[in-house]
Enzyme design. Structure first.
Site, mmCIF file in Angstrom:
data_model
loop_
_atom_site.group_PDB
_atom_site.id
_atom_site.type_symbol
_atom_site.label_atom_id
_atom_site.label_comp_id
_atom_site.label_asym_id
_atom_site.label_seq_id
_atom_site.Cartn_x
_atom_site.Cartn_y
_atom_site.Cartn_z
ATOM 1 N N SER A 1 0.793 -1.131 -0.137
ATOM 2 C CA SER A 1 -0.003 -0.044 -0.016
ATOM 3 C C SER A 1 0.765 1.280 0.161
ATOM 4 O O SER A 1 1.593 1.185 0.558
ATOM 5 C CB SER A 1 -0.997 -0.113 1.226
ATOM 6 O OG SER A 1 -1.413 1.248 1.578
ATOM 7 N N GLU B 1 0.213 3.660 1.736
ATOM 8 C CA GLU B 1 0.256 3.946 3.397
ATOM 9 C C GLU B 1 1.836 3.866 3.661
ATOM 10 O O GLU B 1 1.956 4.433 4.771
ATOM 11 C CB GLU B 1 -0.754 3.235 3.842
ATOM 12 C CG GLU B 1 -1.039 3.610 5.334
ATOM 13 C CD GLU B 1 -1.702 5.036 5.500
ATOM 14 O OE1 GLU B 1 -2.537 5.501 4.539
ATOM 15 O OE2 GLU B 1 -1.628 5.644 6.623
ATOM 16 N N TYR C 1 -1.320 0.546 10.720
ATOM 17 C CA TYR C 1 -1.761 -0.288 9.448
ATOM 18 C C TYR C 1 -0.544 -0.503 8.233
ATOM 19 O O TYR C 1 -0.047 -1.303 7.653
ATOM 20 C CB TYR C 1 -2.788 0.355 8.717
ATOM 21 C CG TYR C 1 -3.204 -0.036 7.379
ATOM 22 C CD1 TYR C 1 -3.976 -1.135 7.064
ATOM 23 C CD2 TYR C 1 -2.399 0.631 6.190
ATOM 24 C CE1 TYR C 1 -4.426 -1.497 5.756
ATOM 25 C CE2 TYR C 1 -2.813 0.347 4.836
ATOM 26 C CZ TYR C 1 -3.810 -0.883 4.733
ATOM 27 O OH TYR C 1 -3.913 -1.181 3.273
HETATM 28 P P1 NAP Z 1 -11.611 -4.442 1.773
HETATM 29 O O1 NAP Z 1 -13.077 -4.159 0.866
HETATM 30 O O2 NAP Z 1 -11.608 -4.018 3.124
HETATM 31 O O3 NAP Z 1 -11.368 -6.216 1.800
HETATM 32 C C1 NAP Z 1 -10.610 -6.663 2.749
HETATM 33 C C2 NAP Z 1 -11.024 -8.238 2.693
HETATM 34 O O4 NAP Z 1 -9.942 -8.978 3.686
HETATM 35 C C3 NAP Z 1 -12.310 -8.713 2.938
HETATM 36 O O5 NAP Z 1 -12.738 -9.642 1.956
HETATM 37 C C4 NAP Z 1 -12.144 -9.256 4.404
HETATM 38 O O6 NAP Z 1 -12.930 -10.591 4.278
HETATM 39 C C5 NAP Z 1 -10.713 -9.851 4.187
HETATM 40 N N1 NAP Z 1 -10.225 -10.036 5.544
HETATM 41 C C6 NAP Z 1 -10.001 -9.263 6.683
HETATM 42 N N2 NAP Z 1 -9.565 -10.273 7.730
HETATM 43 C C7 NAP Z 1 -9.214 -11.169 7.240
HETATM 44 C C8 NAP Z 1 -8.601 -12.421 7.742
HETATM 45 N N3 NAP Z 1 -8.532 -12.582 9.090
HETATM 46 N N4 NAP Z 1 -8.429 -13.577 7.027
HETATM 47 C C9 NAP Z 1 -8.816 -13.448 5.573
HETATM 48 N N5 NAP Z 1 -9.372 -12.549 5.014
HETATM 49 C C10 NAP Z 1 -9.649 -11.093 5.838
HETATM 50 O O7 NAP Z 1 -10.286 -4.186 0.951
HETATM 51 P P2 NAP Z 1 -9.948 -3.659 -0.554
HETATM 52 O O8 NAP Z 1 -10.119 -2.234 -0.596
HETATM 53 O O9 NAP Z 1 -10.518 -4.747 -1.341
HETATM 54 O O10 NAP Z 1 -8.382 -4.063 -0.451
HETATM 55 C C11 NAP Z 1 -7.563 -5.240 -0.725
HETATM 56 C C12 NAP Z 1 -6.091 -5.110 -0.184
HETATM 57 O O11 NAP Z 1 -5.722 -4.290 -1.023
HETATM 58 C C13 NAP Z 1 -6.155 -5.056 1.349
HETATM 59 O O12 NAP Z 1 -5.005 -5.772 1.715
HETATM 60 C C14 NAP Z 1 -5.672 -3.672 1.408
HETATM 61 O O13 NAP Z 1 -5.171 -3.380 2.618
HETATM 62 C C15 NAP Z 1 -4.725 -3.337 0.149
HETATM 63 N N6 NAP Z 1 -5.039 -2.043 -0.299
HETATM 64 C C16 NAP Z 1 -6.090 -1.273 -0.757
HETATM 65 C C17 NAP Z 1 -6.408 -0.242 -1.582
HETATM 66 C C18 NAP Z 1 -7.272 0.691 -1.896
HETATM 67 O O14 NAP Z 1 -7.275 1.707 -1.860
HETATM 68 N N7 NAP Z 1 -8.463 -0.010 -1.937
HETATM 69 C C19 NAP Z 1 -4.779 0.514 -1.684
HETATM 70 C C20 NAP Z 1 -3.819 -0.165 -1.370
HETATM 71 C C21 NAP Z 1 -3.708 -1.406 -0.665
HETATM 72 P P3 NAP Z 1 -14.258 -10.574 5.485
HETATM 73 O O15 NAP Z 1 -15.438 -10.555 4.452
HETATM 74 O O16 NAP Z 1 -14.094 -11.936 6.093
HETATM 75 O O17 NAP Z 1 -14.280 -9.552 6.288
HETATM 76 O O1 G4F Z 2 -10.525 6.928 2.400
HETATM 77 P P1 G4F Z 2 -9.602 6.894 3.492
HETATM 78 O O2 G4F Z 2 -10.008 6.121 4.860
HETATM 79 O O3 G4F Z 2 -8.347 5.855 2.937
HETATM 80 P P2 G4F Z 2 -6.857 5.845 3.347
HETATM 81 O O4 G4F Z 2 -6.681 5.998 4.965
HETATM 82 O O5 G4F Z 2 -5.884 6.745 2.574
HETATM 83 O O6 G4F Z 2 -6.419 4.358 3.319
HETATM 84 C C1 G4F Z 2 -6.890 3.738 2.078
HETATM 85 O O7 G4F Z 2 -5.804 3.744 1.196
HETATM 86 C C2 G4F Z 2 -4.703 3.109 1.509
HETATM 87 C C3 G4F Z 2 -3.752 3.226 0.122
HETATM 88 O O8 G4F Z 2 -3.144 4.651 0.344
HETATM 89 C C4 G4F Z 2 -4.915 1.685 1.638
HETATM 90 F F1 G4F Z 2 -3.733 1.119 1.838
HETATM 91 C C5 G4F Z 2 -6.183 1.563 2.946
HETATM 92 O O9 G4F Z 2 -6.289 0.028 3.072
HETATM 93 C C6 G4F Z 2 -7.256 2.212 2.392
HETATM 94 O O10 G4F Z 2 -7.985 1.474 1.308
HETATM 95 O O11 G4F Z 2 -8.909 8.132 3.956
HETATM 96 C C7 G4F Z 2 -8.488 9.135 2.943
HETATM 97 C C8 G4F Z 2 -8.278 10.320 3.537
HETATM 98 C C9 G4F Z 2 -7.460 10.438 4.857
HETATM 99 O O12 G4F Z 2 -6.395 11.229 4.536
HETATM 100 C C10 G4F Z 2 -8.638 10.948 6.026
HETATM 101 O O13 G4F Z 2 -7.883 11.701 7.110
HETATM 102 O O14 G4F Z 2 -9.504 11.043 3.807
HETATM 103 C C11 G4F Z 2 -9.275 11.700 4.964
HETATM 104 N N1 G4F Z 2 -10.679 11.921 5.957
HETATM 105 C C12 G4F Z 2 -11.131 13.066 6.066
HETATM 106 N N2 G4F Z 2 -12.338 13.040 6.573
HETATM 107 C C13 G4F Z 2 -11.685 10.806 5.917
HETATM 108 C C14 G4F Z 2 -12.590 11.316 6.665
HETATM 109 N N3 G4F Z 2 -11.277 9.506 5.792
HETATM 110 C C15 G4F Z 2 -12.635 8.672 6.202
HETATM 111 N N4 G4F Z 2 -12.380 7.436 6.091
HETATM 112 N N5 G4F Z 2 -13.646 9.249 6.865
HETATM 113 C C16 G4F Z 2 -13.803 10.870 7.014
HETATM 114 O O15 G4F Z 2 -14.793 11.209 7.301
#
Ligand code: NAP
Ligand code: G4F
Length: 343
Positions: A134, A136, A158
């Site tokens: 990520s 992050e 995280y």
């Molecule tokens: P998400 O919608 O929150 O999905 C997370 C998944 O992880 C769910 O299917 C959840 O299953 C599963 N999970 C949670 N705990 C688990 C465990 N103990 N064992 C097995 N599975 C488990 O996340 P996403 O946005 O699809 O992201 C996918 C991956 O990419 C994550 O690793 C996230 O950290 C990473 N990532 C996401 C972004 C982004 O912007 N979306 C960016 C960078 C990296 P349940 O239904 O069982 O809860």
């Molecule tokens: O949408 P966010 O919660 O995403 P964040 O923290 O960037 O994380 C996501 O992206 C990561 C990749 O860079 C992934 F690894 C991670 O699993 C996840 O998918 O927040 C985005 C930004 C933050 O700066 C937060 O402080 O939005 C700001 N924010 C402002 N108000 C808020 C809010 N975020 C959330 N969730 N809710 C608010 O009300």
């Protein structure tokens, strides 16, 4: 023979798009599912009837060994994680177990089942592994934009756990010759995004406000800046990474920066409302340590993979608002139907 893929995190946003993409490519797709009666299994089955399920949890080593042994996948995509950053301050140990140690457990399952050992390094053979790293991890960014060689400075438990997952993937590549890939993906969103993340929180609130169900939207830091893309584009990049000649690290993003304020303005504009009339800043939503800006330099990945994003951020926000307008009005119709029915 079709290729077999095992996806952890099948019930999440990326899991569903990736499964769809791989099925369209002719793969047999298996999703790791946890819990006794995971309610999201039903949602995945309804969307994608071709997905097969296998029980397992990233907290439980033996379940991962059994799953890998049973399926003998060509490709393993480790997307499972607790992905909501604020939760990592509330439950840091759990998040570290799943997002950090969970990666090690999955790598160990692959190593044990495919018989990799230090003495017998076999390069680029056997199961291929994708780790969902990520942006992050860059946290308090050392340079802008961020690329594969930018130093990490994670700002949340995280981010720290993801950095462990990233390095242990690299280490298994170097120690055992495992084909391991880390996709350092920047934020990616879609109508399937969880409602706790800021873009979906905004799109849902805009739809509810427009349809008269809500009167304000409480947000935290409006100045934070992200590089947001479309999840459907990013899963194509994951697949491409596992089709290369060797494992490696890839930064994936759009290279475009927008603030939370921009996201709110675009979404409210789309339904002819002024965001400033509805958004309220709530200090309780501001994080203990914030990642202020993120922006990807994905030139190296684009060149190696031939990958490009297809949807820009304003269109993505509008797509999400349109989808939530449909969701909210369907709910409204359902409620009205219930109210008008005389039982
Ligand atoms: P998400 O919608 O929150 O999905 C997370 C998944 O992880 C769910 O299917 C959840 O299953 C599963 N999970 C949670 N705990 C688990 C465990 N103990 N064992 C097995 N599975 C488990 O996340 P996403 O946005 O699809 O992201 C996918 C991956 O990419 C994550 O690793 C996230 O950290 C990473 N990532 C996401 C972004 C982004 O912007 N979306 C960016 C960078 C990296 P349940 O239904 O069982 O809860
Ligand atoms: O949408 P966010 O919660 O995403 P964040 O923290 O960037 O994380 C996501 O992206 C990561 C990749 O860079 C992934 F690894 C991670 O699993 C996840 O998918 O927040 C985005 C930004 C933050 O700066 C937060 O402080 O939005 C700001 N924010 C402002 N108000 C808020 C809010 N975020 C959330 N969730 N809710 C608010 O009300």
């Amino acid at each position: 023979m079709s290729k077999r893929a095992l996806i952890t995190g099948i019930t999440g946003q990326d899991g569903s798009y990736l499964a769809e993409h791989l099925i369209a490519q002719g793969y047999q797709v298996w999703g790791l599912i946890r819990g006794q009666a995971n309610p999201r299994r039903w949602w995945v089955s309804r969307q994608l009837s071709e997905v097969n399920f296998v029980d397992g949890d990233l907290m439980d080593q033996s379940s991962l060994v059994s799953a890998v042994d049973k399926i003998q996948p060509d490709e393993v995509y480790n997307l499972g994680a607790i992905s909501f950053v604020p939760m990592s301050w509330q439950q840091p140990e759990l998040v570290t177990e799943v997002n950090g140690m969970g990666v090690l457990r999955m790598l160990e399952a692959i190593r044990m089942v495919s018989g990799l050992s230090i003495s017998g390094i076999t390069h680029n053979s056997g199961m291929r592994f994708y780790q969902a790293s990520s942006s992050e991890m860059f946290g308090k960014v050392a340079e802008t934009p961020q690329r594969e060689t930018t130093m990490f400075h994670p700002r949340s438990p995280y981010g720290v756990a993801k950095a462990y997952g990233h390095y242990i993937t690299q280490n298994y590549r170097e120690s055992y010759g495992l084909f391991g890939v880390s996709g350092i993906l920047f934020n990616h969103e879609s109508p399937r995004r969880g409602a706790e993340f800021v873009t979906r929180k905004i799109s849902l609130a805009v739809a509810r406000i427009k349809l008269g169900h809500q009167d304000q939207l409480r947000l935290g830091n409006l100045d934070a800046v992200r590089d947001w893309g479309f999840a459907g584009d990013y899963v194509r990049a994951m697949h491409l990474m596992l089709q290369q000649e060797q494992g490696g690290d890839y930064v994936i993003g759009t290279g475009q920066m927008h603030s939370i304020r921009d996201a709110a303005r675009i979404a409210f504009d789309h339904v002819d409302l002024n965001w400033e009339d509805y958004v309220v800043v709530d200090p309780a939503l501001v994080r203990p340590a914030e990642v202020e800006t993120l922006c990807a330099d994905s030139r190296s990945a684009r060149k190696a993979l031939g990958w490009e994003p297809t949807i820009d951020f304003p269109d993505l926000m509008r797509m999400m608002v349109d989808s939530d307008l449909r969701n909210v009005s369907r709910e409204r119709q359902y409620e009205e139907m219930l109210l008008s029915t005389s039982w």
